[in-house]
Design an enzyme around this catalytic site. Structure first.
Site, PDB file in Angstrom:
ATOM      1  N   ASP A 133       0.599  -0.679   0.293  1.00 46.82           N
ATOM      2  CA  ASP A 133       0.001  -0.123  -0.445  1.00 46.82           C
ATOM      3  C   ASP A 133       0.944   1.637   0.192  1.00 46.82           C
ATOM      4  O   ASP A 133       0.341   2.347   0.428  1.00 46.82           O
ATOM      5  CB  ASP A 133      -1.168  -0.062   1.004  1.00 46.82           C
ATOM      6  CG  ASP A 133      -2.331   1.059   0.968  1.00 46.82           C
ATOM      7  OD1 ASP A 133      -2.268   1.481  -0.306  1.00 46.82           O
ATOM      8  OD2 ASP A 133      -2.658   2.058   2.456  1.00 46.82           O
ATOM      9  N   CYS A 190     -27.919  -7.963  -1.100  1.00 47.22           N
ATOM     10  CA  CYS A 190     -27.093  -6.825   0.360  1.00 47.22           C
ATOM     11  C   CYS A 190     -26.981  -5.424   0.339  1.00 47.22           C
ATOM     12  O   CYS A 190     -26.051  -5.257  -1.255  1.00 47.22           O
ATOM     13  CB  CYS A 190     -25.929  -7.811   0.969  1.00 47.22           C
ATOM     14  SG  CYS A 190     -26.061  -6.938   2.600  1.00 47.22           S
ATOM     15  N   ASP A 241     -15.815   2.811  10.310  1.00 45.72           N
ATOM     16  CA  ASP A 241     -15.362   1.597  10.357  1.00 45.72           C
ATOM     17  C   ASP A 241     -16.649   1.158  10.160  1.00 45.72           C
ATOM     18  O   ASP A 241     -17.357  -0.128   9.425  1.00 45.72           O
ATOM     19  CB  ASP A 241     -15.228   0.736  11.482  1.00 45.72           C
ATOM     20  CG  ASP A 241     -13.875   0.974  11.429  1.00 45.72           C
ATOM     21  OD1 ASP A 241     -12.755   0.491  10.476  1.00 45.72           O
ATOM     22  OD2 ASP A 241     -13.375   1.150  12.732  1.00 45.72           O
ATOM     23  N   CYS A 247     -20.505  -5.017   7.318  1.00 47.76           N
ATOM     24  CA  CYS A 247     -20.766  -6.813   6.155  1.00 47.76           C
ATOM     25  C   CYS A 247     -21.346  -7.917   6.778  1.00 47.76           C
ATOM     26  O   CYS A 247     -21.102  -8.641   8.073  1.00 47.76           O
ATOM     27  CB  CYS A 247     -19.436  -6.127   5.644  1.00 47.76           C
ATOM     28  SG  CYS A 247     -19.623  -7.867   4.401  1.00 47.76           S
TER      29      CYS A 247
END
Length: 381
Positions: A133, A190, A241, A247
């Site tokens: 990253d 979803c 978050d 999720c």
């Protein structure tokens, strides 16, 4: 032979704490560049100018390193011990994103990745490069093409084994290695991650507008937080978050791996009052080794002041008031807003009476005008 090399590398990676290890080819992300360029064209990169500047290299791993033939993608589980959404109800506490509650993950993963990469280089005789990253690499599309998971509607990687809680690292290899199958999208109908976003940062599934994202606003954005997002920030002072934590695939994360990155106790639910008291030196000491340190004390205190203003805790007012004289205009402006939020008309009248006559920063003066309706100390007198 190649299978034996990968088996040995995978076993070493698991011993080093990695939860996932799979292989893809650099040409397997043909649509990633087009999606990135569309996001940039729409302005969704906000002020992150390095994205358009590196778009061509991000679009294809071979543009970054022409010799790459295979990409080993590794995942490291950082799933939280408790639900981070529960902390949002504790208004006296500040919420720091789960990934930032320990040492900087770049520092944690880089050495371990180099060890795995060194093993691959030794056994294949081919050159390798390691990325965590910090280079123009599109890790999430590569991870999906390798089969670690899929990019969910919140644009982050989702794993059937680890939910939304994987750090990603990449080993580029000049060797031809056996490839794993990609993962298909399991989001279905979803849309929990889209609906929970407090600032409506998702203009559509699989698209994120950073200009509205609390993670961007609290970390990358330099200057005052736009007024339209301040109340929605709540007590989030570094990252957000919500879209990850909601999720449903996270239910597998707790049992999928024994090793994970665990939070520092002092960063799990820090007291807002304690954070308001941090000067430059104390900030650096408190967040030594943490990714929070990179935003600097001024941005950090700006964020904490927004959280204080949203706390409805009038006992914080005196600490907030002290920041009206802070050297940073960004901090002074946030203090004006927070102090006005911590009281009714009497507090605002008192605040108006304290307008420094020598305040030159137009942004700070605008904060005074917004909460008092007055232009200057002369008008007040």
């Amino acid at each position: 032979m190649a299978e034996d090399i990968l088996k040995a590398a995978r076993e070493r990676a698991l011993r080093l704490g990695f939860a996932a290890f799979r292989v893809t080819a650099p040409e397997r992300v043909p649509d990633a560049g087009a999606r990135l360029r569309q996001a940039i064209a729409d302005g969704h990169h906000a002020t992150m100018d390095w994205l358009p500047e590196t778009a061509d290299r991000r679009s294809d791993p071979r543009a970054l390193w022409p010799e790459v033939r295979s990409v080993v993608m590794l995942g490291f589980n950082y799933g939280p011990e408790t639900d981070p959404l529960a902390l949002l109800e504790r208004k006296d506490r500040a919420s720091i994103s789960v990934y930032s509650r320990n040492r900087d993950y770049h520092d944690i993963l880089k050495g371990r990745l180099k060890e795995v990469a060194g093993l691959i280089a030794r056994d294949t005789g081919a050159e390798v490069k390691v990325f965590v990253d910090t280079a123009p690499v599109m890790e999430k599309p590569l991870a999906a093409s390798a089969g670690l998971g899929w990019q969910g509607k919140h644009t982050n990687l989702v794993s059937r084994d680890y939910g939304s809680w994987l750090f990603l690292g990449a080993v580029f290899s000049a060797a031809d290695l056996p490839l794993d199958e990609p993962e298909r999208d399991h989001c279905g109908s979803c849309r929990a991650c889209l609906d929970i976003c407090p600032t409506k940062a998702f203009p559509a599934p699989y698209r994120l507008d950073a200009r509205r994202c609390i993670s961007y606003l609290t970390i990358e954005h330099d200057g005052p937080i736009p007024h339209e997002f301040r109340k929605a920030m709540g007590n989030r002072i570094y990252g957000c978050d919500d879209c990850l934590a909601v999720c449903p695939w996270n239910k597998f994360a707790e049992v999928a791996a024994e090793q994970k990155l665990r939070a520092r106790a002092d960063l799990e639910a820090p007291d807002i009052a304690d954070l308001l008291a941090l000067n430059e030196t104390a900030f650096r000491v408190r967040f030594c080794g943490s990714p929070v340190k990179r935003i600097g004390r001024d941005r950090f205190i700006r964020n904490v002041l927004i959280a204080a203003g949203n706390s409805a805790m009038e006992e914080l007012a005196e600490q907030v008031r002290q920041h009206l004289a802070d050297p940073s205009p960004m901090v002074r402006g946030a203090a004006v807003w927070a102090l006005a939020r911590l009281g009714g008309p009497d507090r605002i009248e008192d605040l108006a009476g304290r307008l420094p006559p020598d305040e030159k920063d137009e942004g700070v003066r605008d904060e005074w005008r917004r909460v008092t309706g007055r232009e200057s100390a002369d008008e007040i007198g």
